[in-house]
Design a protein around this motif. Structure first.
Motif, PDB file in Angstrom:
ATOM      1  N   GLN A 122       0.838  -1.201   0.000  1.00 11.16           N
ATOM      2  CA  GLN A 122       0.000   0.000   0.000  1.00 11.16           C
ATOM      3  C   GLN A 122       0.873   1.252   0.000  1.00 11.16           C
ATOM      4  O   GLN A 122       1.961   1.260   0.581  1.00 11.16           O
ATOM      5  CB  GLN A 122      -0.926   0.019   1.227  1.00 11.16           C
ATOM      6  N   GLU A 123       0.413   2.256  -0.668  1.00 10.56           N
ATOM      7  CA  GLU A 123       1.135   3.525  -0.712  1.00 10.56           C
ATOM      8  C   GLU A 123       0.364   4.579   0.079  1.00 10.56           C
ATOM      9  O   GLU A 123      -0.858   4.634   0.030  1.00 10.56           O
ATOM     10  CB  GLU A 123       1.308   3.985  -2.168  1.00 10.56           C
ATOM     11  N   PHE A 124       1.126   5.411   0.798  1.00 11.80           N
ATOM     12  CA  PHE A 124       0.517   6.423   1.643  1.00 11.80           C
ATOM     13  C   PHE A 124       1.001   7.810   1.222  1.00 11.80           C
ATOM     14  O   PHE A 124       2.161   7.967   0.803  1.00 11.80           O
ATOM     15  CB  PHE A 124       0.896   6.201   3.118  1.00 11.80           C
ATOM     16  N   THR A 125       0.139   8.757   1.310  1.00  7.44           N
ATOM     17  CA  THR A 125       0.538  10.141   1.021  1.00  7.44           C
ATOM     18  C   THR A 125       1.364  10.677   2.191  1.00  7.44           C
ATOM     19  O   THR A 125       1.392  10.070   3.274  1.00  7.44           O
ATOM     20  CB  THR A 125      -0.695  11.039   0.831  1.00  7.44           C
ATOM     21  N   GLU A 126       2.018  11.779   1.955  1.00  8.22           N
ATOM     22  CA  GLU A 126       2.827  12.360   3.020  1.00  8.22           C
ATOM     23  C   GLU A 126       1.950  12.778   4.209  1.00  8.22           C
ATOM     24  O   GLU A 126       2.355  12.630   5.367  1.00  8.22           O
ATOM     25  CB  GLU A 126       3.592  13.579   2.481  1.00  8.22           C
ATOM     26  N   ASP A 127       0.751  13.288   3.926  1.00  2.00           N
ATOM     27  CA  ASP A 127      -0.166  13.666   5.010  1.00  2.00           C
ATOM     28  C   ASP A 127      -0.568  12.455   5.834  1.00  2.00           C
ATOM     29  O   ASP A 127      -0.652  12.525   7.069  1.00  2.00           O
ATOM     30  CB  ASP A 127      -1.415  14.344   4.439  1.00  2.00           C
ATOM     31  N   GLU A 128      -0.834  11.333   5.136  1.00  2.00           N
ATOM     32  CA  GLU A 128      -1.212  10.111   5.862  1.00  2.00           C
ATOM     33  C   GLU A 128      -0.066   9.605   6.722  1.00  2.00           C
ATOM     34  O   GLU A 128      -0.263   9.181   7.874  1.00  2.00           O
ATOM     35  CB  GLU A 128      -1.649   9.036   4.869  1.00  2.00           C
ATOM     36  N   ARG A 129       1.160   9.624   6.180  1.00  2.00           N
ATOM     37  CA  ARG A 129       2.312   9.185   6.968  1.00  2.00           C
ATOM     38  C   ARG A 129       2.521  10.085   8.184  1.00  2.00           C
ATOM     39  O   ARG A 129       2.821   9.609   9.279  1.00  2.00           O
ATOM     40  CB  ARG A 129       3.570   9.161   6.093  1.00  2.00           C
ATOM     41  N   GLU A 130       2.350  11.401   7.981  1.00  2.32           N
ATOM     42  CA  GLU A 130       2.531  12.334   9.086  1.00  2.32           C
ATOM     43  C   GLU A 130       1.474  12.114  10.167  1.00  2.32           C
ATOM     44  O   GLU A 130       1.758  12.215  11.372  1.00  2.32           O
ATOM     45  CB  GLU A 130       2.455  13.774   8.568  1.00  2.32           C
ATOM     46  N   THR A 131       0.246  11.797   9.748  1.00  2.00           N
ATOM     47  CA  THR A 131      -0.820  11.519  10.721  1.00  2.00           C
ATOM     48  C   THR A 131      -0.476  10.301  11.562  1.00  2.00           C
ATOM     49  O   THR A 131      -0.639  10.306  12.793  1.00  2.00           O
ATOM     50  CB  THR A 131      -2.151  11.292   9.984  1.00  2.00           C
ATOM     51  N   VAL A 132       0.031   9.237  10.894  1.00  2.00           N
ATOM     52  CA  VAL A 132       0.404   8.028  11.631  1.00  2.00           C
ATOM     53  C   VAL A 132       1.565   8.321  12.578  1.00  2.00           C
ATOM     54  O   VAL A 132       1.597   7.844  13.721  1.00  2.00           O
ATOM     55  CB  VAL A 132       0.767   6.890  10.658  1.00  2.00           C
ATOM     56  N   GLN A 164       0.319   9.897  15.707  1.00  2.00           N
ATOM     57  CA  GLN A 164      -0.316   8.917  16.588  1.00  2.00           C
ATOM     58  C   GLN A 164       0.715   8.042  17.276  1.00  2.00           C
ATOM     59  O   GLN A 164       0.552   7.671  18.454  1.00  2.00           O
ATOM     60  CB  GLN A 164      -1.305   8.057  15.789  1.00  2.00           C
TER      61      GLN A 164
END
Length: 236
Positions: free
Chosen positions: A190-200, A203
């Protein structure tokens, strides 16, 4: 003009003005005619009348008669039980009266309990965020007080609570690890956007802070939350 009228006028005006006033008799609200009476003369000179007619005069008369606190209390009680009287009182004044009458905590408890038994009142009150928060807080405090009383009467309860809390703590850690063990392998490909990675990452920071807090609590016995940690755990 009677002697009484002359005497009343003489208390505030000189003789020439008094005789000049004779021709200009005041209106008598009782008879609907212009004539001199003791009360009419008192109105002219600004004194209190013996037989109040206007609303202001009656209000002043009532105020004079209710200077005694006991008399005032009985009169107020009687007036507030008359629907025809209370319907003329504005909502703001009603709120003010209720606020004054409920300064005593015992009265407040009884009134609040009675009002909240009305479904419409209870629903309306609970729509407010502040009210809901205060009610929830009160329920929480009551539960704590109940638990403390039970703990004092039954010491074994504390040992039972300790076991339950210990199991909850260990179970939470186990559940978190198990959830990651199930989810992380599924992320392959799966590929994640930079915003998604930053959100994780944010957390993960919260998880790490909570884990450090737990470890410190176990090692040092420090179980309180400082302001910075509270904000971090809230995601602020």
């Amino acid at each position: 003009m009677s002697f009484t009228v002359h005497r009343i006028l003489a208390s505030v005006v000189d003789e020439d003005e008094r005789w000049a006033a004779i021709e200009d008799a005041p209106f008598n609200p009782r008879t609907g005619a212009r004539q001199w009476t003791p009360d009419g003369a008192k109105r002219v000179v600004g004194q209190r009348v013996d037989r109040p007619v206007t609303v202001d005069e009656k209000v002043q008369a009532v105020a004079d008669l209710t200077r005694d606190e006991e008399v005032a209390a009985q009169v107020a009680t009687d007036l507030l039980t008359r629907p025809a009287v209370t319907e003329h009182v504005t909502p703001a004044e009603r709120v003010r009266v209720v606020a004054e009458l409920t300064r005593d905590d015992t009265v407040v408890k009884e009134v609040t309990t009675s009002l909240l038994r009305r479904p419409t009142v209870a629903r309306t009150a609970m729509r407010g965020d502040t009210t809901r928060m205060l009610v929830n807080r009160a329920q929480f405090d009551n539960s704590n007080e109940t638990r403390e009383r039970i703990r004092e009467r039954t010491p074994a309860v504390r040992a039972i609570e300790h076991t339950i809390e210990y199991l909850d703590l260990v179970g939470s850690c186990h559940g978190f690890v198990a959830t990651l063990g199930r989810l992380v392998p599924q992320l392959r490909g799966q590929e994640f956007t930079e915003d998604e990675r930053e959100t994780v990452r944010r957390q993960i920071g919260r998880v790490r802070a909570a884990a450090d807090w737990l470890e410190g609590a176990l090692d040092n016995g420090e179980f309180t939350l400082d302001e910075q940690l509270v904000q971090l755990l809230k995601g602020e």
